[in-house]
Design an enzyme around this catalytic site. Structure first.
Site, PDB file in Angstrom:
ATOM      1  N   ASP A 142       0.817  -1.213   0.000  1.00 63.11           N
ATOM      2  CA  ASP A 142       0.000   0.000   0.000  1.00 63.11           C
ATOM      3  C   ASP A 142       0.854   1.268   0.000  1.00 63.11           C
ATOM      4  OD1 ASP A 142       0.956  -0.195   2.606  1.00 63.11           O
ATOM      5  OD2 ASP A 142      -1.010  -0.164   3.562  1.00 63.11           O
ATOM      6  N   GLU A 143       2.147   1.134   0.295  1.00 64.28           N
ATOM      7  CA  GLU A 143       2.998   2.317   0.387  1.00 64.28           C
ATOM      8  C   GLU A 143       3.221   2.997  -0.959  1.00 64.28           C
ATOM      9  OE1 GLU A 143       6.347   2.323   3.034  1.00 64.28           O
ATOM     10  OE2 GLU A 143       5.656   0.493   4.029  1.00 64.28           O
TER      11      GLU A 143
END
Length: 362
Positions: A142-143
Site C-alpha cells: 500500500d505504500e
C-alpha cells in the site's frame, strides 16, 4: 478435474513468502512449490523447516536477478505460476542504503519478467505453438499510494501512485513494469497491494516483533515522533488467503487491494502489545522463569519501556486500504481481527524463542 499447479515462489524464505508457502502447501497439497531465495538478512530457511521433507517442495538458493537461473527453473519444473514476494522491504534501510532496493525490487522484477516472457511466450511462439498456460503474480504494498491525511478516504486500486521513500518508489516501479509486460507482451499478470502484515516468522526489526522481543530483554520500545502514524494491519495468513483467491479467481491484468480493515496508530499498537505481555506474564509463571530479563513485564509495567525517538525522514502519516473490489469480486474477508491476530502472534514469539533469538543477536 483440476490440473495440479507448479509454483515458483520468489522470496519464499522471507516472512510473508514463507507464510504463503506453508499456507499453500497445506491447502493445495498436490501442487509443486519451488522456492527461490537469496537468503539475505531477512531470508531464513528455518521458516520452511516444516515442509522441507515434502516431496512436492524444493528450495533453491539464488538471486532473482540471475535471469538464466530463473529460466532454467521455469523449464525444469514446468512452472506455470510465479508468486513474486522477493523484495527489500524495510523503509529505514531504504533511506540509508537505497541501492539494494533498486537492484532487487526493480532490476530483480525485470529479470523475472524477462524469464517468464521467454519461457511462457517467446519459446512456444518460435516453435509455432500457443503460449503456455501461466500466471505471474506480483506482491506489492500500500505504500506505493503515498500518505493519507486523517480524514482522507482509504486507498483504492485507482488511487494515483505517490511513493515517498526509496522503498515505496522501487515497489511502484516494479508494479509499473509488471503492468507494462501485460499490456505490451500479453504476459498474464495480477498484482496485489497489501497493508502492513504481522504474524509468525516476522523479522525482529519490524515494529510488532521488535516490541515483543525488546520487552523480553527489557530494552526500550522506540516510537517514532508522536506515535500517531496510522497503518492498516493484516494478519499474514489472511494475506496468503487473499493471494490464493487472486490466483484462483482474479481477473488477468487486474490489481487487488488486500487489507485487514484494522487501522491502528503505532503508539496504540505498542500499548496493546505491552498490555498483552503484562497479562501473559501475570497468568503464566513459567514465562517468568523462561524470560527472567523481562523485569518490566514481570512486574506488569512493560509500558514503562516506551521511548519516543526522532521521527524518520519521509515518514508517511497514514495508510489505509479499501479492499471493496477484492471483497466483492473474490469474496475475500480477513478471518483475524487485530486483537485476535496479536494474541496469536505474541503466543508464537513466546513459544519460539529458538527461532528469533539468533536473529536478535545478529
Amino acid at each position: 478435474m483440476t490440473k495440479n499447479k507448479a509454483l515458483l515462489v520468489t522470496g519464499g524464505a522471507g516472512f510473508i513468502g514463507a507464510n504463503f508457502v506453508l499456507y499453500w502447501m497445506q491447502n493445495n497439497p498436490n501442487d509443486k512449490v519451488v522456492v527461490l531465495d537469496a537468503l539475505t538478512y531477512a531470508g531464513n530457511r528455518a521458516n520452511l523447516a516444516s515442509v522441507e521433507s515434502n516431496e512436492f517442495f524444493e528450495f533453491v538458493k539464488g538471486d532473482i536477478c540471475d535471469t538464466s537461473l530463473v529460466e532454467s527453473l521455469l523449464q525444469e519444473h514446468q512452472i506455470d505460476t510465479i508468486v513474486h514476494f522477493a523484495a527489500e522491504s524495510h523503509v529505514d534501510r531504504s533511506i540509508t542504503g537505497p541501492d539494494a532496493f533498486i537492484e532487487t525490487n526493480i532490476i530483480g522484477t525485470y529479470s523475472l519478467l524477462k524469464a517468464a516472457k521467454k519461457v511462457w511466450i517467446d519459446l512456444p511462439k518460435e516453435a509455432g505453438e500457443a503460449p503456455l498456460e501461466h500466471r505471474f503474480h506480483h506482491v506489492s504494498t500500500d505504500e506505493v499510494y503515498g500518505s493519507l491525511d486523517a480524514n482522507d478516504p482509504a486507498f483504492t486500486e485507482d488511487t494515483p501512485y505517490a511513493p515517498n521513500s526509496p522503498y515505496s518508489a522501487s515497489k511502484a516501479a516494479s508494479d509499473h513494469l509488471v503492468r507494462a509486460y501485460h499490456h505490451t507482451y500479453g504476459l498474464e499478470v495480477t498484482t496485489s497491494n497489501c497493508s502492513n502484515n504481522y504474524g509468525p516468522y516476522h523479522f525482529p526489526e519490524k515494529l510488532i516483533p521488535l516490541i515483543i522481543t525488546n520487552i523480553l530483554h527489557n530494552k526500550p520500545l522506540p516510537v517514532y515522533g508522536d506515535g500517531q502514524q496510522i497503518r492498516d494491519w493484516l494478519y499474514v495468513e489472511d494475506h496468503a488467503r487473499g493471494i490464493e483467491l487472486v490466483l484462483k479467481k482474479g481477473r488477468i491484468g487486474e490489481n487487488y487491494n488486500i487489507g485487514g480493515h484494522n487501522e491502528w496508530a503505532n503508539i496504540d499498537i505498542v500499548e496493546l502489545v505491552c498490555e498483552k505481555m503484562n497479562q501473559a506474564f501475570a497468568t503464566n509463571t513459567e514465562l517468568q522463569e523462561k524470560y527472567p530479563d523481562a523485569t518490566s513485564a514481570i512486574t506488569g509495567q512493560a509500558e514503562d519501556l516506551i521511548t519516543y525517538v526522532t521521527d524518520r525522514a519521509g515518514h508517511d502519516r497514514r495508510y489505509a486500504i479499501d479492499a471493496t473490489k477484492t471483497n466483492n469480486e473474490l469474496y475475500y474477508k480477513p478471518e483475524e481481527t487485530f486483537k485476535s491476530g496479536i494474541a496469536k502472534t505474541i503466543d508464537w514469539y513466546l513459544k519460539n524463542d529458538s527461532w528469533w533469538k539468533t536473529l536478535v543477536e545478529r
